[in-house]
Scaffold this motif. Sequence first.
Motif, PDB file in Angstrom:
ATOM      1  N   THR A   2       0.975  -1.188   0.229  1.00  0.00           N
ATOM      2  CA  THR A   2       0.463   0.080  -0.180  1.00  0.00           C
ATOM      3  C   THR A   2       1.116   1.496   0.190  1.00  0.00           C
ATOM      4  O   THR A   2       2.619   0.841   0.246  1.00  0.00           O
ATOM      5  N   PRO A   3      -0.007   2.289  -0.621  1.00  0.00           N
ATOM      6  CA  PRO A   3       0.967   4.053  -0.337  1.00  0.00           C
ATOM      7  C   PRO A   3       2.060   3.874   0.517  1.00  0.00           C
ATOM      8  O   PRO A   3       2.856   4.645   1.264  1.00  0.00           O
ATOM      9  N   THR A   4       1.188   3.763   2.210  1.00  0.00           N
ATOM     10  CA  THR A   4       1.427   3.887   3.520  1.00  0.00           C
ATOM     11  C   THR A   4       2.889   2.828   3.742  1.00  0.00           C
ATOM     12  O   THR A   4       3.922   3.653   4.038  1.00  0.00           O
ATOM     13  N   GLU A   5       2.573   1.830   3.090  1.00  0.00           N
ATOM     14  CA  GLU A   5       4.021   1.422   2.880  1.00  0.00           C
ATOM     15  C   GLU A   5       4.754   1.329   2.217  1.00  0.00           C
ATOM     16  O   GLU A   5       5.944   1.157   3.176  1.00  0.00           O
ATOM     17  N   ALA A   6       4.936   1.695   1.307  1.00  0.00           N
ATOM     18  CA  ALA A   6       5.574   2.114   0.420  1.00  0.00           C
ATOM     19  C   ALA A   6       6.286   3.200   0.773  1.00  0.00           C
ATOM     20  O   ALA A   6       7.503   3.251   0.440  1.00  0.00           O
ATOM     21  N   ILE A   7       5.547   4.279   1.024  1.00  0.00           N
ATOM     22  CA  ILE A   7       6.384   5.651   1.802  1.00  0.00           C
ATOM     23  C   ILE A   7       7.328   5.224   2.272  1.00  0.00           C
ATOM     24  O   ILE A   7       8.098   6.097   1.709  1.00  0.00           O
ATOM     25  N   LEU A  10      10.624   4.607  -0.030  1.00  0.00           N
ATOM     26  CA  LEU A  10      10.693   5.337  -1.157  1.00  0.00           C
ATOM     27  C   LEU A  10      11.405   6.798  -0.511  1.00  0.00           C
ATOM     28  O   LEU A  10      12.303   6.955  -1.020  1.00  0.00           O
ATOM     29  N   VAL A  29       8.502   4.464 -11.909  1.00  0.00           N
ATOM     30  CA  VAL A  29       8.552   3.545 -10.368  1.00  0.00           C
ATOM     31  C   VAL A  29       7.367   2.775 -10.479  1.00  0.00           C
ATOM     32  O   VAL A  29       7.012   2.992 -11.537  1.00  0.00           O
ATOM     33  N   PHE A  31       4.165  -0.074  -9.684  1.00  0.00           N
ATOM     34  CA  PHE A  31       3.627  -1.083  -8.642  1.00  0.00           C
ATOM     35  C   PHE A  31       3.244  -1.988  -8.601  1.00  0.00           C
ATOM     36  O   PHE A  31       3.308  -3.247  -7.113  1.00  0.00           O
ATOM     37  N   GLU A  32       3.205  -2.956 -10.010  1.00  0.00           N
ATOM     38  CA  GLU A  32       2.266  -4.045  -9.823  1.00  0.00           C
ATOM     39  C   GLU A  32       2.147  -4.315 -11.568  1.00  0.00           C
ATOM     40  O   GLU A  32       2.549  -3.523 -12.646  1.00  0.00           O
ATOM     41  N   SER A 182       3.109  10.947  17.030  1.00  0.00           N
ATOM     42  CA  SER A 182       2.418  11.311  15.638  1.00  0.00           C
ATOM     43  C   SER A 182       4.343  12.406  15.122  1.00  0.00           C
ATOM     44  O   SER A 182       4.063  12.698  13.739  1.00  0.00           O
ATOM     45  N   VAL A 185       5.184   9.956  12.035  1.00  0.00           N
ATOM     46  CA  VAL A 185       4.163   9.874  11.211  1.00  0.00           C
ATOM     47  C   VAL A 185       4.476  11.093  10.698  1.00  0.00           C
ATOM     48  O   VAL A 185       4.806  11.089   9.489  1.00  0.00           O
ATOM     49  N   TYR A 189       6.248  11.474   6.717  1.00  0.00           N
ATOM     50  CA  TYR A 189       5.260  11.848   5.914  1.00  0.00           C
ATOM     51  C   TYR A 189       6.150  13.260   5.021  1.00  0.00           C
ATOM     52  O   TYR A 189       5.890  14.436   3.936  1.00  0.00           O
ATOM     53  N   PHE A 192       8.785  13.153   2.875  1.00  0.00           N
ATOM     54  CA  PHE A 192       8.281  13.063   1.186  1.00  0.00           C
ATOM     55  C   PHE A 192       7.995  13.805   0.464  1.00  0.00           C
ATOM     56  O   PHE A 192       7.712  14.016  -0.519  1.00  0.00           O
TER      57      PHE A 192
END
Lengths: 290, 435
Positions: A2-7, A10, A29, A31-32, A182, A185, A189, A192
Amino acid sequence: MTPTEAIPLLVVVLLLVSIGGGDVGAMSVTFEGDHEVDTRADVHVVAGGTTTVPDDATLDGDVYVIGGTAAVDGTVDGDVTLLNGNLSVSDGATVTGTVQSYSGSATVSPEASVGRVSQFEPPTPSSSPTQRVGGFLLQFLGLAAFGWWLVERHPRVVANVGAAISDHALVSGAVGSLGATSLLVLFVYMAFTLILLPLAIVGLIAEFLVILYGQAAFGYLIGTRLPIERDGVATVAGIGAFLLLLELLGAVPYLGGIAQVALAVVGFGAVLNSYFGLQRFEPVTIPGGS
Amino acid sequence: MELLTHLRRRRWPTVAGYGLFVALMVAGYYYNITFVQLGLIDLGTRLVGLSETAVSMWMATLALVTLVVAVLTGVTMDRRGWSNQFRTKLQLLFGVVCVQFVLTFVAPMIRTVPAFGVWIVVASIGLGVGFPVSFALAIDLVPVPDRGYVAAGITAIAYFIANAIPLSWSIDVFSRLMVVAMAPGIVVLAVLSFTSFDRLDAILDALASQSDSFGTGRFCDDEPVRARQLSFVVPVVLMFGVFFIDSLGFLRIIDTPSLLLSSWQSPQLSTRLFIAVAHVVGAVLAGVIYANYSLSRIFLWTFALFALTHVMYTSDLRFAAVFPSIAGDGTSPLNPALYAIAVSFYTTLNFALWPDLSTPETIGTHAAIGIGVAGWLATFSSTALALYFQAAELTLLSHLNVVQALSLLLLFGLAVGLYARRMVDLARAGGEVGA
């Protein structure tokens, strides 16, 4: 993935690209799905699916694998880095740079031509007792020096943090867990966005330093309970005892790890609650208490 | 924590009072977040055959009627002195539970729009009477210093059960479960409300007398807070903002299968359990912070958590927009877990805040206005706005972007407001010194 896991991965790739210092004009990039690699990009990130460098193709650039599968059948004129997922370098394939694998599964054929193959070996606690003792001593010396300086020069500051730990451990734990999570996270972000990447790195380092500050305060608290007259010496001894306790906790499966995290967040919260020791933390007074 | 003192001193009626309040509030809140918020959508769309838009409008009607009935009930309670009469409140609650029991039992049999409408109106009356009455019990049963912890307990239990027990979001399932759960509750409430024997009377009298010491809320110690004062209006506005943001975002999230099936309706128990534990963690943290910090601090945390949650959701969606091939992958459980922590935060605050802004003379009105305006009016407004967004065919990202903007605006507004208040305080202090 998922994006959250990939971020986070990355972000690591971006950091590695930045450290590499190369002139990167374009990045692809995946993804699939099954793809042949895009030769226009300078950096290729495989986050999912299967990406192949065909045997008749030459890829000018670096490849990073953070998920899925990368199959090198042709030539890669650059480095291949495996952070997660699968990598195969088949017979007759060429990688001019380094095949560096940190995690995941890498298969490099003996018939392939590779500049250098490097396997990252994470330092395992049980692998070398000398290394462990050395690491422990290094951490102890750094923290002890800081603790000594703090107690000798700013005794009230460390006393305030210590009081927030000993008198209000639950509140410190609550604020510490919320604040640390917090901020973590937030920094990921921020990283990113790329623009805020330097600030995110500084923030993460600062978060780590705050945890160390909390550890020094724990050491101070232990030191006050030791039969040593000089405060500085007592704190250094306390820090040693605290670090030893952390090591012992690390040997206890599951619960030891939880206890280590709990101590870290309580220390973190105590530092925040006391404004880095500038003010004694006092919770609000609620009328009606017995 | 006062509860430990009461346990040590073997004050069993007081300890039982804690248990009674937690049980009543958990039951009521669980009923609200499952049967009312989720079951009615299923009833309206699947059994009655209404469109989702029509059901949303009926839900908005329910919110509005509930608000009106609640304010009328709260004001009546205060004027007639019922707010301070423990047995009267139990009797009113018994009536409400009986009405809701019948409504819950007949709900799966409804097939027509008029019957659905009548059901909604009657349920609104029950809910409108029920929540000021149940919140008013706090002044008899929960000591002021423990209100944050008790609120955390209620939130944690209700959300843990709601998330960890894998129920289908269908009116039949909810109805069967609620009927079975409510039946013994009705018996207990009937005994407490209408029977009389020495031992029970002694316990109830002991609980009723506690309002003398528990009645005046934390924020009314110097002088009672009035409904027209800023110290009451500001929390109402802030809570309205929190409820509005939550409802507006959640309405769209549960309408998006990829988000829903990877979180609250995930077929994997581990995911649901993860969210349930996140709710418990959020509630405990909120309880601790409520009991140890000023009100502004917990509001700041709540807004910060909501802002962070929506930043994560929208970042994921933006990411998916840039790389569309992963758009159908759902999301990581981290996002709903953070959402759960934020929701538990403000729910805990909601349970503790209104009794703490009240006295025995004002609890009915304050609870009614507080929860009515902040909770039900916010739900009504956010539903209306969500329907408008739906009519305007707003994309998921655009919808959540609005929610994110609102949450960041509230966070920023609160921070600026607090800073400005501090400046005013300093200026006033300086003026006095100068004089």
